[in-house]
Design an enzyme around this catalytic site. Structure first.
Site, short mmCIF file in Angstrom:
data_model
loop_
_atom_site.label_atom_id
_atom_site.label_comp_id
_atom_site.label_asym_id
_atom_site.label_seq_id
_atom_site.Cartn_x
_atom_site.Cartn_y
_atom_site.Cartn_z
N SER A 69 23.80 -13.76 -5.77
CA SER A 69 24.04 -12.37 -6.14
C SER A 69 25.49 -11.96 -5.87
CB SER A 69 23.10 -11.44 -5.35
OG SER A 69 21.77 -11.87 -5.50
N1 SAM Z 1 19.76 -13.98 -2.56
C1 SAM Z 1 20.13 -15.18 -3.25
C2 SAM Z 1 21.50 -15.64 -2.85
O1 SAM Z 1 22.16 -14.99 -2.02
O2 SAM Z 1 21.90 -16.69 -3.35
C3 SAM Z 1 20.07 -15.02 -4.73
C4 SAM Z 1 18.69 -15.04 -5.20
S1 SAM Z 1 18.52 -15.28 -6.92
C5 SAM Z 1 19.21 -13.83 -7.61
C6 SAM Z 1 16.75 -15.05 -7.02
C7 SAM Z 1 15.96 -16.21 -6.50
O3 SAM Z 1 14.58 -15.85 -6.50
C8 SAM Z 1 16.07 -17.47 -7.37
O4 SAM Z 1 16.53 -18.54 -6.60
C9 SAM Z 1 14.64 -17.69 -7.84
O5 SAM Z 1 14.28 -19.04 -7.98
C10 SAM Z 1 13.85 -17.01 -6.75
N2 SAM Z 1 12.47 -16.63 -7.09
C11 SAM Z 1 11.99 -16.13 -8.25
N3 SAM Z 1 10.66 -15.91 -8.16
C12 SAM Z 1 10.30 -16.28 -6.90
C13 SAM Z 1 9.07 -16.30 -6.17
N4 SAM Z 1 7.91 -15.89 -6.70
N5 SAM Z 1 9.09 -16.74 -4.90
C14 SAM Z 1 10.22 -17.16 -4.32
N6 SAM Z 1 11.42 -17.19 -4.95
C15 SAM Z 1 11.45 -16.73 -6.21
#
Ligand code: SAM
Length: 224
Positions: A69
């Site tokens: 993000s």
């Molecule tokens: N906060 C993170 C960082 O600092 O790098 C960025 C996160 S990214 C925008 C969103 C993440 O949520 C992705 O890696 C995606 O695979 C994960 N995601 C999506 N659905 C999910 C779920 N049901 N459970 C866990 N992770 C999930």
């Protein structure tokens, strides 16, 4: 800055600019958030070939179709959790692990869940190498939370869905706060939910754009 080799002096200048312009300049005031983001080496969480861009104020690809993000959004979400330091936090969507590290700088304990094993394992390696001993990294469907360690004082979801998963609301402690992007697949609003007994009071903070939260209580794979 050049692509190939970025010096630690260049990274320090870029980090100072991020703190001054992108965070303080855009209204981030929480001391603990600013201190944590001054501390965490963001360059360790981005792809090696993108290290020269580590402190630019945008989201960046981290592989597996996912993103780290934008720093401002990390700061805004962290600030929105109104952390004091003693909290236990559940994070859904580990991604690169950067937001996890920012939380771990501030709070007592972080449990973080990622659905993509390759991302989880890479994030766990980086977090371990940086010495974050107060983080538990799990692989699974974060829409269901992690009941064994609940309730959580704070819950942060870093992927978007049409509604907050009920399982997460149940696992939020009384008096606790949850932050999550809520809306359509392309555009959401950052919601902050405060639990008071069995009432949930929602405030909308700002428009945002996150990757989808995919899982049993989020988007279905076939809906996207
Ligand atoms: N906060 C993170 C960082 O600092 O790098 C960025 C996160 S990214 C925008 C969103 C993440 O949520 C992705 O890696 C995606 O695979 C994960 N995601 C999506 N659905 C999910 C779920 N049901 N459970 C866990 N992770 C999930």
């Amino acid at each position: 800055m050049r692509n190939e080799v970025v010096t630690s002096a260049e990274l320090l200048v870029a980090k100072q600019r991020m703190l001054r312009v992108d965070l303080r300049g855009r209204g981030i005031r929480d001391r603990l958030t600013l201190q944590a983001m001054a501390q965490v080496p963001r360059e360790r969480f981005v792809l090696e070939e993108m290290q020269h861009e580590a402190y630019a104020d945008n989201a960046m690809a981290i592989g597996s179709g996912q993103t780290i993000s934008q720093p401002y959004m990390v700061a805004l979400m962290t600030e929105a959790l109104e952390l004091a330091g003693s909290e236990r936090v559940l994070e859904i969507g580990t991604g690169s692990g950067y937001q996890t590290a920012v939380l771990a700088e501030i709070v007592r304990e972080v449990v973080t869940i990622e659905r993509i094993p390759e991302l989880s394992s890479r994030a766990a390696d980086v977090l371990r190498s940086l010495g974050y001993a107060n983080v538990t990294v799990l692989v699974g469907d974060g829409t269901l939370g992690h009941p064994p360690a609940s309730p959580y004082d704070r819950i942060l979801v870093t992927a978007g869905a049409e509604r907050v998963p009920p399982a997460l609301l149940e696992q939020l402690a009384d008096g606790g706060l949850l932050a999550m992007p809520v809306g359509g697949a392309d555009c959401q609003r950052l919601h902050v939910v405060r639990r008071k007994d069995d009432r949930y009071l929602t405030t909308g903070l700002t428009a945002c754009r996150f990757v989808p939260l995919i899982g049993e209580q989020g988007w279905g794979d076939d809906e996207l």
